[in-house]
Design a protein around this motif. Structure first.
Motif, PDB file in Angstrom:
ATOM      1  N   ALA A 176       0.828  -1.206   0.000  1.00 19.56           N
ATOM      2  CA  ALA A 176       0.000   0.000   0.000  1.00 19.56           C
ATOM      3  C   ALA A 176       0.863   1.256   0.000  1.00 19.56           C
ATOM      4  O   ALA A 176       0.604   2.210  -0.739  1.00 19.56           O
TER       5      ALA A 176
ATOM      6  N   ILE B 283      -7.375   2.331  -1.021  1.00 22.98           N
ATOM      7  CA  ILE B 283      -6.170   1.490  -1.019  1.00 22.98           C
ATOM      8  C   ILE B 283      -5.628   1.357   0.401  1.00 22.98           C
ATOM      9  O   ILE B 283      -5.274   0.259   0.852  1.00 22.98           O
TER      10      ILE B 283
ATOM     11  N   CYS C 107      -1.405   6.219   5.420  1.00 25.24           N
ATOM     12  CA  CYS C 107      -0.787   4.981   5.919  1.00 25.24           C
ATOM     13  C   CYS C 107      -0.857   4.908   7.439  1.00 25.24           C
ATOM     14  O   CYS C 107      -1.105   3.836   8.010  1.00 25.24           O
TER      15      CYS C 107
ATOM     16  N   CYS D  69      -0.920   1.106   7.646  1.00 27.61           N
ATOM     17  CA  CYS D  69      -0.034   0.524   6.634  1.00 27.61           C
ATOM     18  C   CYS D  69       1.409   0.743   7.094  1.00 27.61           C
ATOM     19  O   CYS D  69       1.639   1.147   8.238  1.00 27.61           O
TER      20      CYS D  69
END
Length: 317
Positions: free
Chosen positions: A98, A150, A282, A287
């Motif tokens: 990601a 995402i 993120c 992530c």
């Protein structure tokens, strides 16, 4: 020379604030809990305010839409290439995948890009407006929609299931702000006057904190990474963000018949480093934030070289 100096100045400003974030963390003035709080503040308030204030006041033009389409094709192409390479050749885990895809796709048009345009095209405010609208219709539009999805899908929250991910995405504050902003501008609702002016002005003032907070989060999450195993990922993002994306944009803008001015603006915007918002996304969706921070800093530094090169090549046309 003016372009080179302006780019270097913005890189220095950004890195200065990043270093400030690192310093504040070392002094324990800001902690890991502060990082989470700042990320939520950005995604729940500051970023939505910036999106709505910018999109609601934008005036759409056919050539801007065409340039935005070229921008969209360029970043989606880079995203597809980076995804395939990162997953099947580099075999990265989901959270790192990601970070790489987001950093390879999305440039810092809303933060460094807007300020850069104001200096590069000083005396030509119409070109600055073109750059802002094109960036919002392309990079920002997909970052606030596909980018968030995402992050939610490949982050640690992926265990919650696809239905919850889609629900969280559809009701995310940035996406709602984007939808409301588009409705506002398409209906040609007022942006001046006591009530509308106060609303837009207040949101713009809140959104002005975005560069500072995004750079601070980048600094707070930055750690010297273990280079082993990450070198290829960094090279992949650098190649995608700083080389392929400008080339793809120029190709499609040329195919679509955009004027030289639109090509110049688009190439400069696609030559920017990865957006600091990638780090925020993120961090928000758990992530690989450390990798994302490293990618943002690496591409931002190298953009001080790629931007003048892009400008030189454009001048030779």
């Amino acid at each position: 020379m003016q372009l080179f100096e302006s780019v270097v100045m913005f890189v220095v400003i950004f890195l200065t604030i990043v270093c400030l974030g690192i310093y504040l963390k070392q002094r324990k003035i800001l902690t890991d809990d502060s990082t989470s709080t700042l990320s939520k503040l950005i995604m729940e308030l500051v970023y939505p305010a910036l999106i709505f204030a910018t999109v609601a006041t934008a005036k759409l033009d056919y050539e801007e839409v065409v340039a935005a389409a070229a921008f969209d094709i360029a970043l989606l192409s880079v995203g597809a290439v980076s995804y395939l390479v990162a997953k099947y050749l580099l075999k990265l885990d989901r959270t790192s995948l990601a970070a790489v895809v987001l950093a390879a796709m999305f440039s810092g048009t809303s933060l460094i890009g807007t300020a850069m345009l104001k200096i590069v095209f000083e005396g030509h405010p119409e070109n600055v407006s073109i750059g802002i609208v094109v960036a919002q219709l392309s990079n920002a539009l997909l970052l606030n929609s596909l980018g968030i999805f995402i992050g939610a899908h490949f982050g640690s929250d992926a265990n919650s299931g696809l239905r919850k991910q889609i629900k969280d995405f559809l009701f995310s504050k940035p996406l709602i702000a984007l939808a409301l902003g588009l409705i506002w501008t398409l209906l040609n609702l007022p942006t001046t006057g006591i009530l509308a002016g106060a609303l837009i002005g207040s949101l713009a003032m809140i959104g002005a904190a975005m560069p500072l907070l995004a750079a601070l989060v980048t600094g707070l999450t930055f750690k010297i990474p273990k280079v082993k195993g990450l070198t290829l990922a960094i090279l992949l993002v650098v190649a995608g963000q700083l080389v392929l994306e400008p080339l793809f944009f120029f190709y499609w803008a040329n195919r679509f018949g955009d004027s030289l001015t639109y090509k110049e603006i688009g190439v400069l915007m696609t030559s920017l480093g990865s957006s600091p918002v990638v780090v925020v996304i993120c961090n928000r969706y758990r992530c690989n934030t450390e990798l994302a921070s490293t990618l943002v800093l690496s591409t931002t530094l190298l953009s001080a070289i790629t931007l003048p090169i892009s400008a030189y090549l454009l001048a030779s046309l």
